[in-house]
Design a protein around this motif. Sequence first.
Motif, PDB file in Angstrom:
ATOM      1  N   VAL A  39      36.614  29.079  29.008  1.00  0.00           N
ATOM      2  CA  VAL A  39      35.591  29.451  29.986  1.00  0.00           C
ATOM      3  C   VAL A  39      35.999  30.795  30.574  1.00  0.00           C
ATOM      4  O   VAL A  39      37.140  30.982  30.981  1.00  0.00           O
ATOM      5  CB  VAL A  39      35.454  28.382  31.106  1.00  0.00           C
ATOM      6  CG1 VAL A  39      34.449  28.822  32.156  1.00  0.00           C
ATOM      7  CG2 VAL A  39      35.068  27.038  30.500  1.00  0.00           C
ATOM      8  N   SER A  40      35.077  31.744  30.600  1.00  0.00           N
ATOM      9  CA  SER A  40      35.405  33.093  31.077  1.00  0.00           C
ATOM     10  C   SER A  40      35.543  33.129  32.589  1.00  0.00           C
ATOM     11  O   SER A  40      35.004  32.279  33.306  1.00  0.00           O
ATOM     12  CB  SER A  40      34.310  34.085  30.654  1.00  0.00           C
ATOM     13  OG  SER A  40      33.140  33.849  31.418  1.00  0.00           O
ATOM     14  N   TRP A  41      36.239  34.147  33.073  1.00  0.00           N
ATOM     15  CA  TRP A  41      36.363  34.347  34.523  1.00  0.00           C
ATOM     16  C   TRP A  41      34.986  34.612  35.131  1.00  0.00           C
ATOM     17  O   TRP A  41      34.701  34.156  36.242  1.00  0.00           O
ATOM     18  CB  TRP A  41      37.325  35.487  34.841  1.00  0.00           C
ATOM     19  CG  TRP A  41      38.758  35.147  34.575  1.00  0.00           C
ATOM     20  CD1 TRP A  41      39.579  35.709  33.635  1.00  0.00           C
ATOM     21  CD2 TRP A  41      39.557  34.166  35.245  1.00  0.00           C
ATOM     22  NE1 TRP A  41      40.822  35.127  33.678  1.00  0.00           N
ATOM     23  CE2 TRP A  41      40.829  34.180  34.662  1.00  0.00           C
ATOM     24  CE3 TRP A  41      39.300  33.262  36.282  1.00  0.00           C
ATOM     25  CZ2 TRP A  41      41.857  33.335  35.084  1.00  0.00           C
ATOM     26  CZ3 TRP A  41      40.323  32.417  36.698  1.00  0.00           C
ATOM     27  CH2 TRP A  41      41.581  32.458  36.104  1.00  0.00           C
ATOM     28  N   ALA A  42      34.145  35.320  34.393  1.00  0.00           N
ATOM     29  CA  ALA A  42      32.794  35.606  34.899  1.00  0.00           C
ATOM     30  C   ALA A  42      32.002  34.318  35.094  1.00  0.00           C
ATOM     31  O   ALA A  42      31.258  34.174  36.074  1.00  0.00           O
ATOM     32  CB  ALA A  42      32.059  36.542  33.948  1.00  0.00           C
ATOM     33  N   ALA A  43      32.156  33.355  34.197  1.00  0.00           N
ATOM     34  CA  ALA A  43      31.453  32.078  34.337  1.00  0.00           C
ATOM     35  C   ALA A  43      32.036  31.237  35.473  1.00  0.00           C
ATOM     36  O   ALA A  43      31.309  30.479  36.122  1.00  0.00           O
ATOM     37  CB  ALA A  43      31.523  31.298  33.022  1.00  0.00           C
ATOM     38  N   LEU A  44      33.327  31.386  35.728  1.00  0.00           N
ATOM     39  CA  LEU A  44      33.969  30.621  36.801  1.00  0.00           C
ATOM     40  C   LEU A  44      33.662  31.177  38.187  1.00  0.00           C
ATOM     41  O   LEU A  44      33.675  30.431  39.172  1.00  0.00           O
ATOM     42  CB  LEU A  44      35.485  30.597  36.599  1.00  0.00           C
ATOM     43  CG  LEU A  44      35.999  29.725  35.463  1.00  0.00           C
ATOM     44  CD1 LEU A  44      37.484  29.953  35.246  1.00  0.00           C
ATOM     45  CD2 LEU A  44      35.702  28.265  35.734  1.00  0.00           C
ATOM     46  N   ALA A  45      33.391  32.475  38.267  1.00  0.00           N
ATOM     47  CA  ALA A  45      33.225  33.131  39.575  1.00  0.00           C
ATOM     48  C   ALA A  45      32.218  32.422  40.474  1.00  0.00           C
ATOM     49  O   ALA A  45      32.555  32.081  41.620  1.00  0.00           O
ATOM     50  CB  ALA A  45      32.875  34.602  39.392  1.00  0.00           C
ATOM     51  N   PRO A  46      30.986  32.156  40.033  1.00  0.00           N
ATOM     52  CA  PRO A  46      30.022  31.495  40.941  1.00  0.00           C
ATOM     53  C   PRO A  46      30.489  30.097  41.371  1.00  0.00           C
ATOM     54  O   PRO A  46      30.287  29.710  42.517  1.00  0.00           O
ATOM     55  CB  PRO A  46      28.737  31.407  40.119  1.00  0.00           C
ATOM     56  CG  PRO A  46      28.911  32.345  38.983  1.00  0.00           C
ATOM     57  CD  PRO A  46      30.371  32.509  38.756  1.00  0.00           C
ATOM     58  N   ALA A  47      31.132  29.377  40.466  1.00  0.00           N
ATOM     59  CA  ALA A  47      31.608  28.036  40.809  1.00  0.00           C
ATOM     60  C   ALA A  47      32.695  28.082  41.881  1.00  0.00           C
ATOM     61  O   ALA A  47      32.845  27.154  42.668  1.00  0.00           O
ATOM     62  CB  ALA A  47      32.135  27.328  39.563  1.00  0.00           C
ATOM     63  N   LEU A  48      33.434  29.186  41.909  1.00  0.00           N
ATOM     64  CA  LEU A  48      34.498  29.347  42.896  1.00  0.00           C
ATOM     65  C   LEU A  48      34.002  30.007  44.176  1.00  0.00           C
ATOM     66  O   LEU A  48      34.774  30.194  45.114  1.00  0.00           O
ATOM     67  CB  LEU A  48      35.651  30.171  42.297  1.00  0.00           C
ATOM     68  CG  LEU A  48      36.347  29.544  41.091  1.00  0.00           C
ATOM     69  CD1 LEU A  48      37.397  30.496  40.524  1.00  0.00           C
ATOM     70  CD2 LEU A  48      36.972  28.213  41.465  1.00  0.00           C
ATOM     71  N   GLY A  49      32.738  30.403  44.191  1.00  0.00           N
ATOM     72  CA  GLY A  49      32.181  31.022  45.386  1.00  0.00           C
ATOM     73  C   GLY A  49      32.560  32.473  45.553  1.00  0.00           C
ATOM     74  O   GLY A  49      32.580  32.989  46.663  1.00  0.00           O
ATOM     75  N   VAL A  50      32.858  33.145  44.439  1.00  0.00           N
ATOM     76  CA  VAL A  50      33.174  34.574  44.480  1.00  0.00           C
ATOM     77  C   VAL A  50      32.191  35.307  43.576  1.00  0.00           C
ATOM     78  O   VAL A  50      31.484  34.694  42.771  1.00  0.00           O
ATOM     79  CB  VAL A  50      34.641  34.858  44.083  1.00  0.00           C
ATOM     80  CG1 VAL A  50      35.612  34.218  45.073  1.00  0.00           C
ATOM     81  CG2 VAL A  50      34.939  34.361  42.673  1.00  0.00           C
ATOM     82  N   THR A  51      32.169  36.640  43.686  1.00  0.00           N
ATOM     83  CA  THR A  51      31.111  37.386  43.004  1.00  0.00           C
ATOM     84  C   THR A  51      31.554  38.137  41.752  1.00  0.00           C
ATOM     85  O   THR A  51      30.725  38.750  41.099  1.00  0.00           O
ATOM     86  CB  THR A  51      30.483  38.406  43.973  1.00  0.00           C
ATOM     87  OG1 THR A  51      31.516  39.271  44.447  1.00  0.00           O
ATOM     88  CG2 THR A  51      29.818  37.705  45.141  1.00  0.00           C
ATOM     89  N   SER A  52      32.841  38.103  41.418  1.00  0.00           N
ATOM     90  CA  SER A  52      33.262  38.853  40.230  1.00  0.00           C
ATOM     91  C   SER A  52      34.350  38.101  39.485  1.00  0.00           C
ATOM     92  O   SER A  52      35.017  37.222  40.033  1.00  0.00           O
ATOM     93  CB  SER A  52      33.790  40.241  40.631  1.00  0.00           C
ATOM     94  OG  SER A  52      35.029  40.111  41.317  1.00  0.00           O
ATOM     95  N   ARG A  53      34.512  38.468  38.226  1.00  0.00           N
ATOM     96  CA  ARG A  53      35.568  37.849  37.421  1.00  0.00           C
ATOM     97  C   ARG A  53      36.938  38.178  37.995  1.00  0.00           C
ATOM     98  O   ARG A  53      37.850  37.356  37.976  1.00  0.00           O
ATOM     99  CB  ARG A  53      35.464  38.266  35.964  1.00  0.00           C
ATOM    100  CG  ARG A  53      35.653  39.746  35.719  1.00  0.00           C
ATOM    101  CD  ARG A  53      35.553  40.098  34.231  1.00  0.00           C
ATOM    102  NE  ARG A  53      35.726  41.502  34.035  1.00  0.00           N
ATOM    103  CZ  ARG A  53      36.889  42.142  34.072  1.00  0.00           C
ATOM    104  NH1 ARG A  53      37.997  41.483  34.293  1.00  0.00           N
ATOM    105  NH2 ARG A  53      36.955  43.446  33.889  1.00  0.00           N
ATOM    106  N   GLN A  54      37.093  39.409  38.533  1.00  0.00           N
ATOM    107  CA  GLN A  54      38.374  39.797  39.120  1.00  0.00           C
ATOM    108  C   GLN A  54      38.693  38.927  40.332  1.00  0.00           C
ATOM    109  O   GLN A  54      39.833  38.477  40.504  1.00  0.00           O
ATOM    110  CB  GLN A  54      38.362  41.279  39.545  1.00  0.00           C
ATOM    111  CG  GLN A  54      38.261  42.243  38.403  1.00  0.00           C
ATOM    112  CD  GLN A  54      36.816  42.602  38.053  1.00  0.00           C
ATOM    113  OE1 GLN A  54      35.866  41.916  38.422  1.00  0.00           O
ATOM    114  NE2 GLN A  54      36.647  43.692  37.318  1.00  0.00           N
ATOM    115  N   ALA A  55      37.689  38.674  41.166  1.00  0.00           N
ATOM    116  CA  ALA A  55      37.900  37.836  42.352  1.00  0.00           C
ATOM    117  C   ALA A  55      38.226  36.404  41.949  1.00  0.00           C
ATOM    118  O   ALA A  55      39.042  35.738  42.600  1.00  0.00           O
ATOM    119  CB  ALA A  55      36.674  37.883  43.248  1.00  0.00           C
ATOM    120  N   ALA A  56      37.616  35.915  40.884  1.00  0.00           N
ATOM    121  CA  ALA A  56      37.890  34.553  40.414  1.00  0.00           C
ATOM    122  C   ALA A  56      39.342  34.435  39.955  1.00  0.00           C
ATOM    123  O   ALA A  56      40.049  33.493  40.320  1.00  0.00           O
ATOM    124  CB  ALA A  56      36.936  34.183  39.278  1.00  0.00           C
TER     125      ALA A  56
END
Length: 192
Positions: A39-56
């Motif tokens: 699963v990509s960081w970009a796909a995880l970002a919204p689930a973690l409540g952040v807006t970017s793959r870097q933030a995830a």
Amino acid sequence: MGAGSPGDLVAALTVLRELREELAGWEPELITAAREQKVSWAALAPALGVTSRQAAERRYLRLRPSDTGEQTGEERVRAQRDKRAGDRAVATWARDNAAVLRQLAGQVSSVQGLSRRAQRHVDLVGQALAEDDPARLLPPLADTHTHLKATHASLAAQVRSLTDQATQIRHTSDMTRSDSAPAAEQRTGNPG
């Protein structure tokens, strides 16, 4: 919420803290499981409540326990960034020296008459030689050094020399990042 006795409120807060700690422990485990499933960081970002793959990824690095001794989440973030910068520097060096690496890998992969264990390491060099990225040759080449020392000293010395060069490039990258980090932190007010 209704009013309860002071003891009930303290007990409820204790349970809430314990639940929060338990849930917090699940998050890095779930992220690790998702990443293992590609699963990509970009796909995880919204689930973690952040807006970017870097933030995830940054959130994950802050939450997970350190396996290399960093004490804080920010130290883990910095260590990961330093490792990636070192990997990029070594990969660039490997591409710039692809002919030398491939020639040495060809010599190593043609060695015969070794123990079964040593031959397995040599065979891995041959497999890596088939890859497009010359940086993929470095780990298997480095692993052959001890197996070649006794019977192929000259080849082992060449492997050691290349391994030492890659280590030095990684170290130089780390030193460059540590020297520039304080200035960047002062400019932005953020660590790393």
